[in-house]
Write an enzyme that holds these catalytic residues in place. Structure first.
Site, PDB file in Angstrom:
ATOM      1  N   CYS A  35       0.850  -1.194   0.000  1.00 34.76           N
ATOM      2  CA  CYS A  35       0.000   0.000   0.000  1.00 34.76           C
ATOM      3  C   CYS A  35       0.887   1.246   0.000  1.00 34.76           C
ATOM      4  O   CYS A  35       2.035   1.204   0.451  1.00 34.76           O
ATOM      5  CB  CYS A  35      -0.870  -0.042   1.258  1.00 34.76           C
ATOM      6  SG  CYS A  35      -1.825   1.441   1.576  1.00 34.76           S
ATOM      7  N   HIS A  36       0.330   2.351  -0.456  1.00 33.03           N
ATOM      8  CA  HIS A  36       1.107   3.595  -0.451  1.00 33.03           C
ATOM      9  C   HIS A  36       1.548   3.975   0.970  1.00 33.03           C
ATOM     10  O   HIS A  36       2.573   4.626   1.158  1.00 33.03           O
ATOM     11  CB  HIS A  36       0.290   4.736  -1.079  1.00 33.03           C
ATOM     12  CG  HIS A  36       1.146   5.809  -1.643  1.00 33.03           C
ATOM     13  ND1 HIS A  36       1.169   6.157  -2.968  1.00 33.03           N
ATOM     14  CD2 HIS A  36       2.057   6.603  -1.033  1.00 33.03           C
ATOM     15  CE1 HIS A  36       2.048   7.127  -3.143  1.00 33.03           C
ATOM     16  NE2 HIS A  36       2.593   7.425  -1.983  1.00 33.03           N
ATOM     17  N   THR A  37       0.784   3.545   1.972  1.00 31.32           N
ATOM     18  CA  THR A  37       1.157   3.876   3.355  1.00 31.32           C
ATOM     19  C   THR A  37       2.466   3.176   3.758  1.00 31.32           C
ATOM     20  O   THR A  37       3.237   3.723   4.559  1.00 31.32           O
ATOM     21  CB  THR A  37       0.000   3.526   4.314  1.00 31.32           C
ATOM     22  OG1 THR A  37      -1.182   4.151   3.829  1.00 31.32           O
ATOM     23  CG2 THR A  37       0.266   4.006   5.724  1.00 31.32           C
ATOM     24  N   HIS A  51       0.801  -4.233   5.839  1.00 32.34           N
ATOM     25  CA  HIS A  51      -0.423  -4.263   6.664  1.00 32.34           C
ATOM     26  C   HIS A  51      -1.627  -4.715   5.844  1.00 32.34           C
ATOM     27  O   HIS A  51      -2.753  -4.484   6.243  1.00 32.34           O
ATOM     28  CB  HIS A  51      -0.676  -2.864   7.255  1.00 32.34           C
ATOM     29  CG  HIS A  51      -0.871  -1.814   6.200  1.00 32.34           C
ATOM     30  ND1 HIS A  51       0.165  -1.246   5.516  1.00 32.34           N
ATOM     31  CD2 HIS A  51      -1.992  -1.247   5.689  1.00 32.34           C
ATOM     32  CE1 HIS A  51      -0.294  -0.370   4.637  1.00 32.34           C
ATOM     33  NE2 HIS A  51      -1.612  -0.361   4.719  1.00 32.34           N
ATOM     34  N   GLU A  52      -1.367  -5.326   4.675  1.00 32.80           N
ATOM     35  CA  GLU A  52      -2.473  -5.690   3.781  1.00 32.80           C
ATOM     36  C   GLU A  52      -2.333  -7.179   3.417  1.00 32.80           C
ATOM     37  O   GLU A  52      -2.003  -7.524   2.286  1.00 32.80           O
ATOM     38  CB  GLU A  52      -2.387  -4.798   2.523  1.00 32.80           C
ATOM     39  CG  GLU A  52      -3.638  -4.767   1.697  1.00 32.80           C
ATOM     40  CD  GLU A  52      -3.522  -3.774   0.542  1.00 32.80           C
ATOM     41  OE1 GLU A  52      -4.140  -2.699   0.599  1.00 32.80           O
ATOM     42  OE2 GLU A  52      -2.812  -4.083  -0.439  1.00 32.80           O
ATOM     43  N   CYS A  94     -11.926  -4.790  19.477  1.00 36.46           N
ATOM     44  CA  CYS A  94     -11.936  -5.543  20.742  1.00 36.46           C
ATOM     45  C   CYS A  94     -13.352  -5.743  21.258  1.00 36.46           C
ATOM     46  O   CYS A  94     -13.623  -6.620  22.057  1.00 36.46           O
ATOM     47  CB  CYS A  94     -11.081  -4.845  21.789  1.00 36.46           C
ATOM     48  SG  CYS A  94     -11.847  -3.372  22.501  1.00 36.46           S
ATOM     49  N   CYS A 103     -13.725  -1.737  24.361  1.00 40.15           N
ATOM     50  CA  CYS A 103     -13.210  -0.414  24.751  1.00 40.15           C
ATOM     51  C   CYS A 103     -14.309   0.633  24.527  1.00 40.15           C
ATOM     52  O   CYS A 103     -15.290   0.382  23.827  1.00 40.15           O
ATOM     53  CB  CYS A 103     -11.958  -0.063  23.929  1.00 40.15           C
ATOM     54  SG  CYS A 103     -12.304   0.302  22.196  1.00 40.15           S
ATOM     55  N   CYS A 128     -15.162   1.087  20.791  1.00 36.97           N
ATOM     56  CA  CYS A 128     -15.972   0.007  20.206  1.00 36.97           C
ATOM     57  C   CYS A 128     -17.402   0.069  20.748  1.00 36.97           C
ATOM     58  O   CYS A 128     -18.362  -0.042  19.988  1.00 36.97           O
ATOM     59  CB  CYS A 128     -15.367  -1.356  20.506  1.00 36.97           C
ATOM     60  SG  CYS A 128     -13.906  -1.745  19.517  1.00 36.97           S
ATOM     61  N   CYS A 142     -10.967   1.392  17.313  1.00 36.16           N
ATOM     62  CA  CYS A 142     -10.734   0.689  18.581  1.00 36.16           C
ATOM     63  C   CYS A 142      -9.456   1.237  19.221  1.00 36.16           C
ATOM     64  O   CYS A 142      -8.430   1.385  18.557  1.00 36.16           O
ATOM     65  CB  CYS A 142     -10.568  -0.799  18.282  1.00 36.16           C
ATOM     66  SG  CYS A 142     -10.110  -1.807  19.683  1.00 36.16           S
ATOM     67  N   ARG A 180      -3.950   0.741  20.636  1.00 40.37           N
ATOM     68  CA  ARG A 180      -3.398   1.719  19.703  1.00 40.37           C
ATOM     69  C   ARG A 180      -2.048   2.272  20.156  1.00 40.37           C
ATOM     70  O   ARG A 180      -1.163   2.524  19.331  1.00 40.37           O
ATOM     71  CB  ARG A 180      -4.407   2.865  19.497  1.00 40.37           C
ATOM     72  CG  ARG A 180      -3.953   3.948  18.512  1.00 40.37           C
ATOM     73  CD  ARG A 180      -3.761   3.395  17.119  1.00 40.37           C
ATOM     74  NE  ARG A 180      -3.277   4.377  16.167  1.00 40.37           N
ATOM     75  CZ  ARG A 180      -2.005   4.707  15.998  1.00 40.37           C
ATOM     76  NH1 ARG A 180      -1.062   4.158  16.766  1.00 40.37           N
ATOM     77  NH2 ARG A 180      -1.651   5.591  15.081  1.00 40.37           N
ATOM     78  N   CYS A 234      -6.615  -3.725   3.412  1.00 38.48           N
ATOM     79  CA  CYS A 234      -6.532  -2.254   3.465  1.00 38.48           C
ATOM     80  C   CYS A 234      -7.289  -1.620   2.298  1.00 38.48           C
ATOM     81  O   CYS A 234      -8.357  -1.063   2.487  1.00 38.48           O
ATOM     82  CB  CYS A 234      -5.086  -1.751   3.509  1.00 38.48           C
ATOM     83  SG  CYS A 234      -5.042   0.059   3.665  1.00 38.48           S
ATOM     84  N   ARG A 289      -2.057  -2.294  -7.736  1.00 41.31           N
ATOM     85  CA  ARG A 289      -1.582  -3.004  -6.550  1.00 41.31           C
ATOM     86  C   ARG A 289      -0.583  -4.079  -6.966  1.00 41.31           C
ATOM     87  O   ARG A 289      -0.855  -4.868  -7.864  1.00 41.31           O
ATOM     88  CB  ARG A 289      -2.726  -3.707  -5.842  1.00 41.31           C
ATOM     89  CG  ARG A 289      -3.158  -3.210  -4.492  1.00 41.31           C
ATOM     90  CD  ARG A 289      -2.188  -2.423  -3.703  1.00 41.31           C
ATOM     91  NE  ARG A 289      -2.766  -1.937  -2.470  1.00 41.31           N
ATOM     92  CZ  ARG A 289      -2.836  -0.641  -2.124  1.00 41.31           C
ATOM     93  NH1 ARG A 289      -2.364   0.302  -2.913  1.00 41.31           N
ATOM     94  NH2 ARG A 289      -3.338  -0.295  -0.958  1.00 41.31           N
TER      95      ARG A 289
END
Ligand code: NAD
Ligand code: AHE
Ligand code: ZN
Length: 376
Positions: A40-42, A62-63, A92, A95, A98, A106, A110, A170, A371
């Site tokens: 991903c670009h992130t 993360h994907e 979760c 919290c 959520c 959530c 974090r 993602c 992608r």
């Protein structure tokens, strides 16, 4: 155990493929064999050094999608062999965030996640010399095996192909979810999407799904015209090729019969460029236009506009992971894909081996990929 990973050793340097140590899952954690991961670009944003939270050395990515290989003590919702998608936005269900039912953000883990650590404050990854390597966005899918908290995994159906559904981790969910969850676009709406990459094209297919009438795509790269049209874009604008101001141009294009003002019902920034974010807000219709920031901007960047733009009824919003509650929504999005309601396959333009992962970043920089997916 040992596993292979692409390690971000420092900002601005290519990833280094190496064997790393991975500790087994502790209580409440799950080890996953990653079968495929998108780039991903992130990931590029963090690797470039532009991410204020960027830490090194780390295992980015993360994907992903994969299979549970081991569960830690107390894990009840997952078992060995389950197919899963890692969630950088966990769920979760306990919290305040959520429980509020007002956000997908959530908050339970974090703070450690942002420090590249598991919820107990330690890392499961290390070099073969024993030096710790940090996690990334709680996922680290650029490793063949990774460990995540149970609450950061969505269990998905087993007939769905890993090399396609990883993108739901993602890009697909972010783009489609921004339309459905965040903007809540109505049938017949007009919309402008800035940036027709891996996210913007999913916003476009989300708008098609929502029944938008006019879907304008804006990109500096003319090659994106054909891409946008493939997923439902009705008009294309290259800002370099118009006379005058892009905002005035878009406002004029979106004038409906009898409307003296113009402007889109919904606009989306999928570039991460703060100048574009302002253009997106100001292209939204006076009185009701909603502009959604999806792009992630570099450290130090700030957005601005005349407050009058808001006084006169435009709304500026943002979205992370398309407002999706991962464990609840991701399995449904996998179903949508398997039922043909949304497309993924044509957007995966390149399939790479882990050794070739840096090529995926080169293709992104050259604007040649939508992608790239690494298949382990
Ligand atoms: P990408 O590189 O695939 O696409 C970006 C597109 O924007 C390209 O087509 C590029 O030509 C175009 N573009 C760049 N500058 C432009 C400009 N000034 N005007 C018009 N078009 C321009 O990237 P992507 O994977 O689609 O990611 C897009 C952004 O979304 C990134 O900032 C990424 O970090 C962010 N993102 C945010 C979330 C979230 O949850 N909020 C999730 C995923 C990605
Ligand atoms: N670390 C950056 C922010 C990065 C960011 O906003 N990430 C998005 C997901 S991008 C996925 O490709 C996100 O989920 N944000 C919510 C959150 O809690 O991080 C910075 O600027 O510090
Ligand atoms: Zn992403």
């Amino acid at each position: 155990m040992r596993t292979r990973a692409a390690v971000a050793t420092q900002a601005g340097k290519p990833l280094e493929i190496m064997e790393v140590n991975l500790e087994g899952p502790k209580a409440g954690e799950v080890m996953v064999e990653i079968k495929a991961t998108g780039i991903c670009h992130t990931d590029e944003f963090t690797l470039s050094g532009a991410d204020p939270e960027g830490l090194f050395p780390a295992i980015l990515g993360h994907e992903g999608a994969g299979v549970v290989v081991e569960v830690g003590e107390g894990v009840t919702s997952l078992k060995k062999g389950d197919h899963v998608i890692p969630l950088y936005t966990p769920e979760c269900r306990q919290c305040p965030s959520c429980l509020s039912q007002k956000t997908n953000l959530c908050t339970s883990i974090r703070s450690t996640q942002g420090q590249g650590l598991m919820p107990d404050g330690s890392s499961r990854f290390s070099t073969l010399d024993g030096e710790p390597i940090l996690h990334y966005m709680g996922c680290s899918t650029f490793a063949n095996h990774t460990v995540l908290p149970e609450i950061a995994l969505a269990r998905v159906r087993e007939d769905a192909p890993f090399d396609k559904i990883c993108y739901i981790g993602c890009g697909v969910t972010t783009g489609v979810g921004a339309v459905i969850n965040t903007a809540q676009v109505e049938i017949g709406s007009t919309a402008v999407v800035f940036g027709l990459g891996g996210i913007g094209l999913n916003v476009i297919q989300g708008l098609r799904l929502a029944g938008a009438d006019m879907i304008i795509g804006v990109d500096l790269n003319d090659d994106k015209k054909e891409w946008g049209e493939r997923f439902g874009m009705t008009h294309f604008v290259n800002p370099k090729e118009i006379d005058g101001d892009i905002v005035a141009h878009l406002v004029n294009m979106t004038k409906r019969r009898g409307d003296l003002i113009g402007g889109a019902d919904y606009t989306f920034d999928c570039t991460g460029n703060v100048t574009v974010m302002r253009q997106a807000l100001e292209s939204a219709h006076r009185g009701w236009g909603v502009s959604v920031v999806i792009g992630v901007a570099p450290a130090g960047a700030e957005i601005s506009t005349r407050p009058f733009q808001l006084v006169t009824g435009r709304t500026w919003k943002g979205t992370a992971f398309g407002g999706a509650r991962g464990r609840t929504d991701v399995p449904k999005i996998v179903d949508w894909y398997m039922e043909g309601k949304i497309e993924i396959d044509p957007m995966i333009t390149h399939q790479l081996k882990l050794d070739e992962i840096n090529k995926g970043f080169d293709l992104m920089h050259a604007g040649e990929s939508i992608r790239s997916v690494v298949v382990y």
